[in-house]
Motif scaffolding. Structure first.
Motif, mmCIF file in Angstrom:
data_model
loop_
_atom_site.group_PDB
_atom_site.id
_atom_site.type_symbol
_atom_site.label_atom_id
_atom_site.label_comp_id
_atom_site.label_asym_id
_atom_site.label_seq_id
_atom_site.Cartn_x
_atom_site.Cartn_y
_atom_site.Cartn_z
ATOM 1 N N LEU A 65 0.808 -1.214 0.000
ATOM 2 C CA LEU A 65 0.000 0.000 0.000
ATOM 3 C C LEU A 65 0.844 1.268 0.000
ATOM 4 O O LEU A 65 0.375 2.316 -0.458
ATOM 5 C CB LEU A 65 -0.934 0.009 1.224
ATOM 6 C CG LEU A 65 -2.182 -0.883 1.151
ATOM 7 C CD1 LEU A 65 -2.985 -0.756 2.431
ATOM 8 C CD2 LEU A 65 -3.031 -0.532 -0.058
ATOM 9 N N TYR A 68 0.924 3.266 -3.080
ATOM 10 C CA TYR A 68 -0.316 3.860 -3.577
ATOM 11 C C TYR A 68 -0.765 5.056 -2.734
ATOM 12 O O TYR A 68 -1.930 5.450 -2.774
ATOM 13 C CB TYR A 68 -1.422 2.803 -3.640
ATOM 14 C CG TYR A 68 -1.082 1.692 -4.612
ATOM 15 C CD1 TYR A 68 -1.315 1.839 -5.972
ATOM 16 C CD2 TYR A 68 -0.480 0.511 -4.164
ATOM 17 C CE1 TYR A 68 -0.987 0.827 -6.868
ATOM 18 C CE2 TYR A 68 -0.142 -0.494 -5.058
ATOM 19 C CZ TYR A 68 -0.403 -0.340 -6.402
ATOM 20 O OH TYR A 68 -0.060 -1.330 -7.291
ATOM 21 N N ARG A 146 -9.464 -5.518 3.014
ATOM 22 C CA ARG A 146 -8.713 -6.283 2.018
ATOM 23 C C ARG A 146 -9.145 -7.750 2.050
ATOM 24 O O ARG A 146 -9.241 -8.357 3.111
ATOM 25 C CB ARG A 146 -7.218 -6.162 2.271
ATOM 26 C CG ARG A 146 -6.387 -6.857 1.210
ATOM 27 C CD ARG A 146 -4.970 -6.396 1.180
ATOM 28 N NE ARG A 146 -4.247 -7.013 0.080
ATOM 29 C CZ ARG A 146 -3.090 -6.589 -0.394
ATOM 30 N NH1 ARG A 146 -2.506 -5.536 0.153
ATOM 31 N NH2 ARG A 146 -2.499 -7.211 -1.390
ATOM 32 N N SER A 186 -4.945 -4.045 -6.704
ATOM 33 C CA SER A 186 -4.162 -2.815 -6.882
ATOM 34 C C SER A 186 -5.056 -1.625 -7.189
ATOM 35 O O SER A 186 -4.762 -0.498 -6.779
ATOM 36 C CB SER A 186 -3.117 -3.002 -7.985
ATOM 37 O OG SER A 186 -3.734 -3.221 -9.240
ATOM 38 N N ALA A 189 -6.470 -0.059 -4.055
ATOM 39 C CA ALA A 189 -5.506 0.532 -3.118
ATOM 40 C C ALA A 189 -5.732 2.019 -2.915
ATOM 41 O O ALA A 189 -5.489 2.554 -1.822
ATOM 42 C CB ALA A 189 -4.081 0.276 -3.613
ATOM 43 N N ARG A 192 -7.835 2.633 -0.097
ATOM 44 C CA ARG A 192 -7.247 2.222 1.168
ATOM 45 C C ARG A 192 -6.181 3.178 1.673
ATOM 46 O O ARG A 192 -5.800 3.122 2.839
ATOM 47 C CB ARG A 192 -6.701 0.796 1.023
ATOM 48 C CG ARG A 192 -7.827 -0.200 0.791
ATOM 49 C CD ARG A 192 -7.394 -1.563 0.301
ATOM 50 N NE ARG A 192 -8.588 -2.406 0.150
ATOM 51 C CZ ARG A 192 -8.615 -3.573 -0.480
ATOM 52 N NH1 ARG A 192 -7.508 -4.055 -1.030
ATOM 53 N NH2 ARG A 192 -9.743 -4.256 -0.565
ATOM 54 N N THR A 193 -5.705 4.042 0.798
ATOM 55 C CA THR A 193 -4.730 5.049 1.224
ATOM 56 C C THR A 193 -5.289 6.466 1.164
ATOM 57 O O THR A 193 -4.804 7.350 1.861
ATOM 58 C CB THR A 193 -3.471 5.010 0.337
ATOM 59 O OG1 THR A 193 -3.842 5.348 -1.015
ATOM 60 C CG2 THR A 193 -2.833 3.639 0.352
#
Length: 273
Positions: A65, A68, A146, A186, A189, A192-193
């Motif tokens: 992560l 990203y 995830r 991917s 991601a 998630r960031t």
């Protein structure tokens, strides 16, 4: 063309000649979502630069992560401009591409001629937009999980993803890409960031360049209020346009209207040479 930027190989479509327009897609797309705009912009005398974001399409999909973080996407965009010798460009973004071009303009205001924010307004407006937006954003919490999100989207031969996208014109192309588990993870991601809350003191206003906000009335994911509140974070000339009858992927669903609007705005925002 293939381009090595910041140690990551990116796929970048470059076409046309003239003033530069960068077109940045969002989830779950690639540069292909801009095909109607590329044709219109090239015909009008603009060079278009449309990359696949890292983790999407034909671009590299590094593990971890940390690869990203939003700053990495911003660095990629500035790196692409550097490689192509672009000093300043009109920056156009849809969905996640919108906050990314905004963050790029904040990080390097001297590189932006104008900003076009499609569907998604200033990052600070999502929480401020109220209950309608909160209800529409429910999936963003699910996407943090995830494995669970990947299972939910791909179950029953991606039937859930088809329903969730709610009429994406390129749905089968999206599903074909997401059958690769690496691509599915991917591409998630960025959720998630990118959704970590920022302290209010770090929410920067946009630089003083012409800024266009565009929202479509059939958007299932974004409320109009979030785009309207973006005006509070703009320091340059602000213009808001609503496209009625189109869904979230307005550039594919109503290309003629989007093209006319974009060409009109860019013409007014382009300084003489």
């Amino acid at each position: 063309m293939r381009m090595d930027v910041n140690g990551v190989e990116l796929e970048v479509q470059v076409s046309g000649e003239g003033r530069d327009v960068v077109l940045l897609h969002g989830y779950p797309d690639t540069h292909a979502c801009w095909r109607h705009q590329v044709a219109a912009l090239n015909a009008a005398g603009y060079r278009t630069i449309a990359p696949d974001l890292r983790g999407f399409g034909a671009s590299a999909k590094p593990d971890g992560l940390e690869n990203y973080r939003l700053s990495r996407y911003v660095g990629d965009l500035l790196g692409i401009m550097d490689r192509l010798g672009v000093e300043r460009a009109h920056l156009v973004g849809h969905d996640w591409g919108s906050p990314l071009v905004q963050l790029t303009a904040v990080a390097a205001p001297q590189r932006a001629l104008s900003l076009t924010c499609m569907s998604v307004g200033h990052p600070a407006t999502l929480a401020a937009a109220g209950p309608v937006q909160w209800r529409r954003s429910w999936y963003m919490l699910l996407f943090q999980l995830r494995g669970v999100a990947e299972w939910w989207l791909s179950r029953d031969d991606f039937a859930t993803m088809r329903r969730w996208m709610g009429g994406h014109p390129d749905v089968e192309d999206v599903i074909a890409r997401m059958r690769d588990p690496r691509a599915l993870t991917s591409s998630l991601a960025i959720y998630r960031t990118g959704l970590r809350p920022l302290p209010s003191g770090r929410v920067a206003k946009l630089p003083p360049v012409p800024t266009l906000g565009v929202w479509s009335s059939g958007d299932r994911f974004l409320a109009e209020r979030a785009m309207l509140l973006t005006q509070e974070h703009v320091t340059g000339p602000w213009r808001y346009e609503r496209i009625d009858g189109a869904g979230h992927w307005m550039q594919l669903e109503a290309p003629d209207r989007v093209n006319a609007l974009l060409l009109d705005f860019l013409s007014a925002a382009t300084p003489p040479r």
